[in-house]
Scaffold this motif. Sequence first.
Motif, PDB file in Angstrom:
ATOM      1  N   GLU A  81       5.430   5.370  -2.801  1.00 51.25           N
ATOM      2  CA  GLU A  81       4.802   6.522  -2.156  1.00 51.25           C
ATOM      3  C   GLU A  81       5.603   7.801  -2.377  1.00 51.25           C
ATOM      4  O   GLU A  81       5.030   8.894  -2.504  1.00 51.25           O
ATOM      5  CB  GLU A  81       4.648   6.259  -0.660  1.00 51.25           C
ATOM      6  N   SER A 101       0.813  -1.220   0.000  1.00 54.14           N
ATOM      7  CA  SER A 101       0.000   0.000   0.000  1.00 54.14           C
ATOM      8  C   SER A 101       0.848   1.273   0.000  1.00 54.14           C
ATOM      9  O   SER A 101       0.398   2.316  -0.480  1.00 54.14           O
ATOM     10  CB  SER A 101      -0.947   0.006   1.202  1.00 54.14           C
ATOM     11  N   CYS A 102       2.067   1.203   0.533  1.00 54.58           N
ATOM     12  CA  CYS A 102       2.933   2.388   0.549  1.00 54.58           C
ATOM     13  C   CYS A 102       4.039   2.308  -0.495  1.00 54.58           C
ATOM     14  O   CYS A 102       4.932   3.161  -0.515  1.00 54.58           O
ATOM     15  CB  CYS A 102       3.547   2.571   1.941  1.00 54.58           C
ATOM     16  N   LYS A 150       1.050   6.502   8.323  1.00 59.06           N
ATOM     17  CA  LYS A 150       0.242   5.841   7.295  1.00 59.06           C
ATOM     18  C   LYS A 150       0.967   5.758   5.964  1.00 59.06           C
ATOM     19  O   LYS A 150       0.916   4.729   5.281  1.00 59.06           O
ATOM     20  CB  LYS A 150      -1.086   6.587   7.110  1.00 59.06           C
ATOM     21  N   ARG A 151       1.643   6.842   5.579  1.00 60.86           N
ATOM     22  CA  ARG A 151       2.221   6.924   4.242  1.00 60.86           C
ATOM     23  C   ARG A 151       3.623   6.334   4.168  1.00 60.86           C
ATOM     24  O   ARG A 151       4.181   6.218   3.079  1.00 60.86           O
ATOM     25  CB  ARG A 151       2.235   8.374   3.759  1.00 60.86           C
ATOM     26  N   GLY A 152       4.216   5.990   5.308  1.00 60.01           N
ATOM     27  CA  GLY A 152       5.461   5.244   5.286  1.00 60.01           C
ATOM     28  C   GLY A 152       6.704   6.049   5.016  1.00 60.01           C
ATOM     29  O   GLY A 152       7.709   5.494   4.578  1.00 60.01           O
TER      30      GLY A 152
END
Length: 688
Positions: free
Chosen positions: A542, A538-539, A674-676
């Motif tokens: 990013e 998911s990241c 959350k965004r790593g």
Amino acid sequence: MTASTHNPLLSDWKAAGEFPPFAAIRPEHFAPAIVRLAKERIDRVDAIAANPEPPTFANTVAAYEATGGHIERIDALFEILRLTLGTREVWEVAGEVGALLANHHAALLSHQPFFIRLDAVFHTRHTLELEADELRLLELIHADYVRNGVHLSPEASTRLHAIKERLAQCYVAFNKNLVASTDAFKLILTDEAELAGLPDFIRRAALTEDQPDRANESVFTLAYSSVVPFLTWSVRRDLRERIWRAWTSRCTEPDVDNRPIVREVVQLRAEQAKLLGFENFAQYALTDRMAGTPQAVRELLESIWTPARMLCEAELAALRSFASETGEPAEIEPWDWRYLTERLRTREFNIDAEQVGQYFELESSIRAAFDCAHRLFGLQFRERHDVALYHPDVRLWDVEQYGRLIGYFAADYYARVGKASGAWESEFRMRCDGIDATLPFVINSTSFQGVRGKPTQLALRDVQTLFHEMGHALHSLLSRVRFRRLSGTRVQRDFVEFPSHLMENWVLDPTLLATHARHVETGEAMPDALVRSLRAASCFNEGYELVRYIASALADIELHSLAECADLDIETFQSRYFERLGVMREVDVNHRLPCFRHAFGGSEYAAGYYSYLWAQVLEADAFEAFEESGNAFDAPLAARLHDCLFGIGNSMDPAAAYQAFRRRAPDPLALARKRGFGAVGGSVPVPA
């Protein structure tokens, strides 16, 4: 039928069952309807101003609020048809419609006799024992007048009106050029070798099966949902370069060149701000946003820029290494990034795009979004087939909450010629629970590649888009306010993206996936291993996404912070600013200025593209509340989310509303978690 003999836009929609009489509406109806409705509204405001009774909230503020419903509906309806249909007939009247609306709003917000009464109520507001929403309405309407120059001299007021009218015309021209430039390019492929690497569901979406004489052609366009998949999966580097160059050079062609329009818009906005007493347009625009000042925006964006760029540089190094290992060219170009990233993601996380698409079919994804709304807020969506809408692709649902009808939801999911690329939510009608109570009628529009009636497989990013726009729709549908001016999404621009980004957190929820992410042919649930891989990835990439976004957001703020721009050269500003910022050539940015619709296609996001990241600071912290509870559908928490944030519209300050939900100020580091990209150095400015 002509506009002069019968104009369906002047009806109250009751005969059409609460819906616009789409079958009877023609583009030529809009201008005469707006002329009449604008006059009627000004006449009503004249009457309010001439009332011999002392000014009160009821006879001044509430009376004024009740004057705007009809013309606002027509304004919204035209904008929706312009964005979703974009026919020649619509564009032919768009300039006139935009100018009429701009002139009406200018006349309304410079109405001195009414403002004298409004100002009298405003200055005695704390003695009037007003309800909280009444005080909020009064203060917002008063601010509308002040921000639009009600105190200006007659000469300055006349110039401000002229600026607004010209800006409205510029927005029409900008958007018309953007649609035309986007539609003009088509990458037509007929050879199997040209389609190498593209998953089957992407190939099927590109086929022109509905045209027998072109049945063997695959067509890729510059619509986001077409060009990005091609850049992501096509093996053909030459074709990737061709479509990327077309995509990034939109609106620079001679007949649709938006550079002169952008320059004029920036100049007009700067003049507008100075007339109103501000140093620049960014300073003016931010007074009506949560951020408050351009400096607060810069602090947020710049605090994340450095770690995001460092992460992006690490990603670039990984891509170069991967390219070397796999025999790809070592010199990575912008049209290589998505392709190499997808191949690396596939290797690192064992994710196959074709396999993912088989579990994310459009119909099941729609049901998942509806199910999420049901689990959180008790909503039921019941599709209707008895209403004629503006296009065969558009679908309609009644929306009920615990058995009570609360509104209507429409959706227009597919890309087509003339339709603006991208995704958005709009309201045909806002909710109002007070005088002239109305149910909301909202629409989600996306640009998925497919044909209604046939299975349409989606990429994960498409499902995230679907949930994002559903968040906006829920913000409108769940609004519980008395006054239309305070309803739904009529909130500060950097808060309006909070509900939409928050909803994206449920896309990979285990309960929803187990129920709805079923194989398009076998009906089997998505394998646990694939779910884990999607979450783990998911990241991934990013840094790339953040750098592209932040660079565009900073350019938006800097361009609108110019005090002097008479000699502005758009290309020079763009290239020099991105070079000074340190945007990597291999990465590029989200939006080149000539096709930056958020900034120049209208006024709502002008100096406001940063809003997405500002809202994500809030939503990252908000979703952590659900994670802390151990239940993504925690009922008491969802009820508080509804009551404190989704249901209140603009009836209270959003910072106070958020604190009521979270029972504390938001934690800015939630976004970093959350965004790593690690802990952000310094303090990220968020509403206290």
